[in-house]
Design a protein around this motif. Structure first.
Motif, PDB file in Angstrom:
ATOM      1  N   GLY A  60       0.780  -1.238   0.000  1.00 28.32           N
ATOM      2  CA  GLY A  60       0.000   0.000   0.000  1.00 28.32           C
ATOM      3  C   GLY A  60       0.812   1.289   0.000  1.00 28.32           C
ATOM      4  O   GLY A  60       0.257   2.348   0.289  1.00 28.32           O
ATOM      5  N   LYS A  61       2.084   1.220  -0.352  1.00 24.83           N
ATOM      6  CA  LYS A  61       2.913   2.437  -0.288  1.00 24.83           C
ATOM      7  C   LYS A  61       2.417   3.508  -1.274  1.00 24.83           C
ATOM      8  O   LYS A  61       2.232   4.661  -0.908  1.00 24.83           O
ATOM      9  N   THR A  62       2.185   3.088  -2.515  1.00 24.65           N
ATOM     10  CA  THR A  62       1.726   4.046  -3.521  1.00 24.65           C
ATOM     11  C   THR A  62       0.315   4.528  -3.176  1.00 24.65           C
ATOM     12  O   THR A  62       0.044   5.735  -3.214  1.00 24.65           O
ATOM     13  N   SER A  63      -0.545   3.582  -2.811  1.00 21.63           N
ATOM     14  CA  SER A  63      -1.934   3.962  -2.494  1.00 21.63           C
ATOM     15  C   SER A  63      -1.974   4.912  -1.309  1.00 21.63           C
ATOM     16  O   SER A  63      -2.727   5.890  -1.320  1.00 21.63           O
ATOM     17  N   LEU A  64      -1.165   4.630  -0.283  1.00 24.16           N
ATOM     18  CA  LEU A  64      -1.197   5.483   0.904  1.00 24.16           C
ATOM     19  C   LEU A  64      -0.671   6.888   0.590  1.00 24.16           C
ATOM     20  O   LEU A  64      -1.188   7.874   1.117  1.00 24.16           O
TER      21      LEU A  64
HETATM   22  P1  ADP Z   1       2.806  -0.925  -3.138  1.00 18.01           P
HETATM   23  O1  ADP Z   1       2.967   0.483  -3.615  1.00 18.01           O
HETATM   24  O2  ADP Z   1       3.294  -1.112  -1.739  1.00 18.01           O
HETATM   25  O3  ADP Z   1       3.364  -1.956  -4.066  1.00 18.01           O
HETATM   26  P2  ADP Z   1       0.015  -0.518  -3.769  1.00 18.01           P
HETATM   27  O4  ADP Z   1      -0.247   0.796  -3.140  1.00 18.01           O
HETATM   28  O5  ADP Z   1       0.269  -0.528  -5.245  1.00 18.01           O
HETATM   29  O6  ADP Z   1       1.248  -1.226  -3.034  1.00 18.01           O
HETATM   30  O7  ADP Z   1      -1.207  -1.475  -3.382  1.00 18.01           O
HETATM   31  C1  ADP Z   1      -1.664  -2.493  -4.220  1.00 18.01           C
HETATM   32  C2  ADP Z   1      -3.099  -2.855  -3.924  1.00 18.01           C
HETATM   33  O8  ADP Z   1      -3.204  -3.499  -2.644  1.00 18.01           O
HETATM   34  C3  ADP Z   1      -4.025  -1.670  -3.890  1.00 18.01           C
HETATM   35  O9  ADP Z   1      -5.177  -2.005  -4.621  1.00 18.01           O
HETATM   36  C4  ADP Z   1      -4.394  -1.477  -2.437  1.00 18.01           C
HETATM   37  O10 ADP Z   1      -5.724  -1.085  -2.304  1.00 18.01           O
HETATM   38  C5  ADP Z   1      -4.183  -2.864  -1.835  1.00 18.01           C
HETATM   39  N1  ADP Z   1      -3.622  -2.705  -0.487  1.00 18.01           N
HETATM   40  C6  ADP Z   1      -2.321  -2.547  -0.195  1.00 18.01           C
HETATM   41  N2  ADP Z   1      -2.145  -2.405   1.133  1.00 18.01           N
HETATM   42  C7  ADP Z   1      -3.373  -2.470   1.697  1.00 18.01           C
HETATM   43  C8  ADP Z   1      -3.856  -2.390   3.045  1.00 18.01           C
HETATM   44  N3  ADP Z   1      -3.048  -2.213   4.075  1.00 18.01           N
HETATM   45  N4  ADP Z   1      -5.182  -2.502   3.254  1.00 18.01           N
HETATM   46  C9  ADP Z   1      -6.023  -2.690   2.209  1.00 18.01           C
HETATM   47  N5  ADP Z   1      -5.642  -2.781   0.921  1.00 18.01           N
HETATM   48  C10 ADP Z   1      -4.330  -2.675   0.653  1.00 18.01           C
END
Ligand code: ADP
Length: 398
Positions: A165-169
């Motif tokens: 969730g790094k990008t999403s957060l």
């Molecule tokens: P990263 O940047 O860490 O690779 P992303 O932000 O691309 O991860 O997340 C990928 C998917 O997983 C997204 O659709 C997101 O909604 C879901 N996701 C990631 N972390 C969580 C979390 N802690 N709770 C709910 N959904 C999550």
């Protein structure tokens, strides 16, 4: 300040005066309906609340902490934010000669980023604390606090395994910040820099690319009423680039990394900028990068509670869409933790969560899809059969 004690009112469109007149109507509506924390309301009765029906797209009730869960005081102690969402979505940025300048950008608050925040689940107060950090950073810089005395570089580094969730957060934080700081920054933008755009196959050109890209960003920053959130995704690729370059002149790639660092230092001088960096591998990030970050937050694989919440949200969505059928509500995680006599479906879901240990949140969100695509045979799927299919999908992923 506790930003979770908030109610967001999303208007269908901007109208003069509506931002203030709508709040008392929403308060009346909420008082009448006995709504609970963490809910999203998108339907309004036309006869009783015609103005909400006509003007309001959503009401988002935050994670309001109240002694009596079912009797929230919607008038005192709660802050209201009223806004409209930008519907243009993700825009790619091209140069005059039609080359991708950097990744993409969103006008904040964006419809595409709506409810990402609410659908990210972490243990403890990771999200809320990051929002408090980000808000304090922006407040200090706006008030001109000298960052040589009180250190505050406005760089947040999120690191951890892929799919956590790094990008999403980063996107969700930028969106929330633009909402809570709308009085100070009436406009907001989220700029995503894809690090691979920074490296031309002719390495000697990359410094030029970096400079050109940041020049464009500087044009945006000049507007001091605009909150500018910049995301540099996967910063480790900047460091990898040095290794990639062994057969050409290695000093070229070092020049690129240095150019990026210099540009980040330039950006930081502007009070309206906040920089997010993400990395899948903390130990390989350039130490110069790590040192620039005020906040380094590790995001790990989901806990059992987070896993349950993710699956719960997926199942609710599929039930709402009538893809699967379930005649009862699936217990939410609070009730599971209180160990109230669980029904069969919740017990089975809990077992499935245990089986999912070690999978990333991204992977968990795909399990229901894989289950349906590969392991569901009938058109009308009952919840129990669907849970069996999910177990098979998990085995496959492992
Ligand atoms: P990263 O940047 O860490 O690779 P992303 O932000 O691309 O991860 O997340 C990928 C998917 O997983 C997204 O659709 C997101 O909604 C879901 N996701 C990631 N972390 C969580 C979390 N802690 N709770 C709910 N959904 C999550």
């Amino acid at each position: 300040m506790d930003f979770t004690q908030s109610i967001e009112i999303v208007l269908k469109s901007e109208k003069t005066g509506l931002k203030t007149t709508i709040i008392p109507v929403v308060q009346k509506f909420l008082e009448k309906g006995n709504y609970s924390a963490n809910s999203l309301i998108s339907k309004f009765n036309r006869d009783e609340f015609s103005v909400l029906h006509d003007e309001v797209q959503h009401i988002v009730i935050g994670d309001i902490k109240n002694k009596d869960e079912n009797n929230i005081d919607f008038i005192n102690k709660v802050k209201y934010y009223v806004y409209t969402l930008d519907t243009y979505g993700e825009l790619e940025q091209y140069s005059d000669d039609n080359e991708l300048l950097y990744g993409s950008q969103y006008i904040l608050p964006s419809a595409e980023l709506f409810d990402i925040w609410e659908n990210l689940y972490y243990e403890s107060n990771i999200k809320e604390n990051l929002l408090k950090y980000a808000h304090t950073m922006m407040e200090f810089s706006d008030k001109g606090v000298n960052y040589n005395i009180v250190t505050c570089n406005r760089v947040i580094l999120l690191h951890g395994p892929p799919g956590t969730g790094k990008t999403s957060l980063s996107k969700a934080l930028a969106q929330k910040l633009s909402i809570i700081m709308q009085d100070r920054y009436p406009q907001g933008i989220f700029i995503e820099i894809k690090t691979d755009c920074l490296f031309s196959k002719y390495f000697s050109e990359s410094v030029k690319l970096v400079t050109r890209m940041f020049r464009k960003i500087h044009e945006v920053i000049e507007n001091s009423n605009m909150l500018v959130c910049v995301l540099i995704d996967e910063v480790e690729s900047l460091v990898h680039a040095r290794d990639l370059c062994t057969d050409s002149d290695p000093s070229d790639s070092i020049k690129v990394v240095n150019a990026v660092l210099t540009q980040i230092d330039q950006l930081k001088k502007h009070p309206n900028v906040l920089i997010f960096c993400t990395s899948n591998m903390t130990n390989t990030i350039d130490v110069a990068f790590v040192d620039r970050a005020d906040i380094k937050q590790y995001l790990g694989l989901p806990s059992m509670n987070a896993t349950y919440k993710i699956y719960h949200s997926c199942l609710e969505e599929l039930i709402k869409a009538q893809v699967i059928f379930c005649d009862k509500n699936i217990e939410d995680v609070q009730n599971i933790n209180k160990n109230e006599c669980m029904d069969e479906v919740s017990k089975k879901l809990l077992e499935i969560c245990k089986k999912s240990e070690g999978l990333s949140a991204r992977c968990l969100r795909k399990i229901p899809f894989i289950a349906h695509a590969l392991f569901v045979c009938s058109k009308f799927v009952q919840i129990n059969d669907f849970l069996d299919a999910m177990e098979k999908a998990i085995d496959r992923e492992h």
